[in-house]
Design an enzyme around this catalytic site. Structure first.
Site, PDB file in Angstrom:
ATOM      1  N   VAL A  46      -4.782 -18.088  27.154  1.00  0.00           N
ATOM      2  CA  VAL A  46      -3.668 -17.494  27.902  1.00  0.00           C
ATOM      3  C   VAL A  46      -4.096 -17.157  29.331  1.00  0.00           C
ATOM      4  CG1 VAL A  46      -1.978 -15.616  28.005  1.00  0.00           C
ATOM      5  CG2 VAL A  46      -2.652 -16.553  25.793  1.00  0.00           C
ATOM      6  N   CYS A  47      -5.355 -16.765  29.484  1.00  0.00           N
ATOM      7  CA  CYS A  47      -5.847 -16.290  30.780  1.00  0.00           C
ATOM      8  C   CYS A  47      -5.557 -17.211  31.963  1.00  0.00           C
ATOM      9  CB  CYS A  47      -7.342 -16.029  30.726  1.00  0.00           C
ATOM     10  SG  CYS A  47      -7.782 -14.758  29.555  1.00  0.00           S
ATOM     11  N   PRO A  48      -5.824 -18.524  31.852  1.00  0.00           N
ATOM     12  CA  PRO A  48      -5.677 -19.358  33.049  1.00  0.00           C
ATOM     13  C   PRO A  48      -4.270 -19.318  33.622  1.00  0.00           C
ATOM     14  CG  PRO A  48      -6.707 -20.611  31.283  1.00  0.00           C
ATOM     15  CD  PRO A  48      -6.346 -19.270  30.726  1.00  0.00           C
TER      16      PRO A  48
END
Length: 184
Positions: free
Chosen positions: A57-59
């Site tokens: 999810v981070c990117p």
């Protein structure tokens, strides 16, 4: 030092109070720099935490903040990203998938910044998705923390900075151009 030993001398993030100070190594592109919160006095700061480099999810969030960087910069606002990863991990991630970021990526290896900003998940040793808005005097204006399964809304962070910069009372759903409720 165990976190229990730090309780007496540590200041925790609290809206309306000075944001906890820090000095830490950061990846600025492919270079390593020491970054202190105090470097940004006179500017607004958006400090956001994410759990780990090379995760799913981070990117999307990090690239969304990166895409909005020029909008923040035009509002006298610096963006700082932080996770418990090393600067070398940050730089490797930028080289292998993430792409070059326009803002510093802080390496919170000791987990002290995550701890002071109340986003550390001690069992896992990672940070929750916290986002903090700090004014030019170093006062914390907003603190929002999401569970790691929930991505953030960068446009809402922009709106909060814009509202805070009016120095006035801004009603629900306020956006630039709307009437404020006058001086705080």
């Amino acid at each position: 030092m165990h976190h229990d030993d730090m309780h007496d001398e540590i200041s925790f993030a609290q809206v309306g109070k000075p944001a906890p100070a820090f000095t830490v190594d950061a990846a600025v592109g492919q270079t390593i720099k020491k970054i202190s919160l105090s470097d940004y006095r006179g500017k607004w700061v958006v400090l956001f935490f994410y759990p780990l480099d090379f995760t799913f999810v981070c990117p999307t969030e990090i690239t969304a903040f990166n895409d909005a960087y020029d909008t923040f910069a035009a509002m006298n606002t610096e963006v700082l990203a932080a996770s418990v990863d090393s600067v070398h991990s940050h730089m490797a991630w930028m080289r292998h998938g993430l792409g070059e970021m326009k803002f510093p990526m802080l390496a919170d290896l000791t987990k002290e910044i995550s701890y002071q900003y109340n986003v550390l998940v001690e069992e896992e040793g990672i940070a929750l998705r916290g986002v903090f808005v700090i004014d030019p005097d170093g006062i914390l204006k907003m603190a929002v923390v999401h569970d790691n399964s929930i991505g953030r809304n960068v446009n809402e962070v922009i709106r909060v900075v814009q509202a805070a910069q009016t120095g006035e009372l801004c009603p629900v759903n306020w956006k630039p151009g709307d009437k404020t409720l006058g001086k705080a």
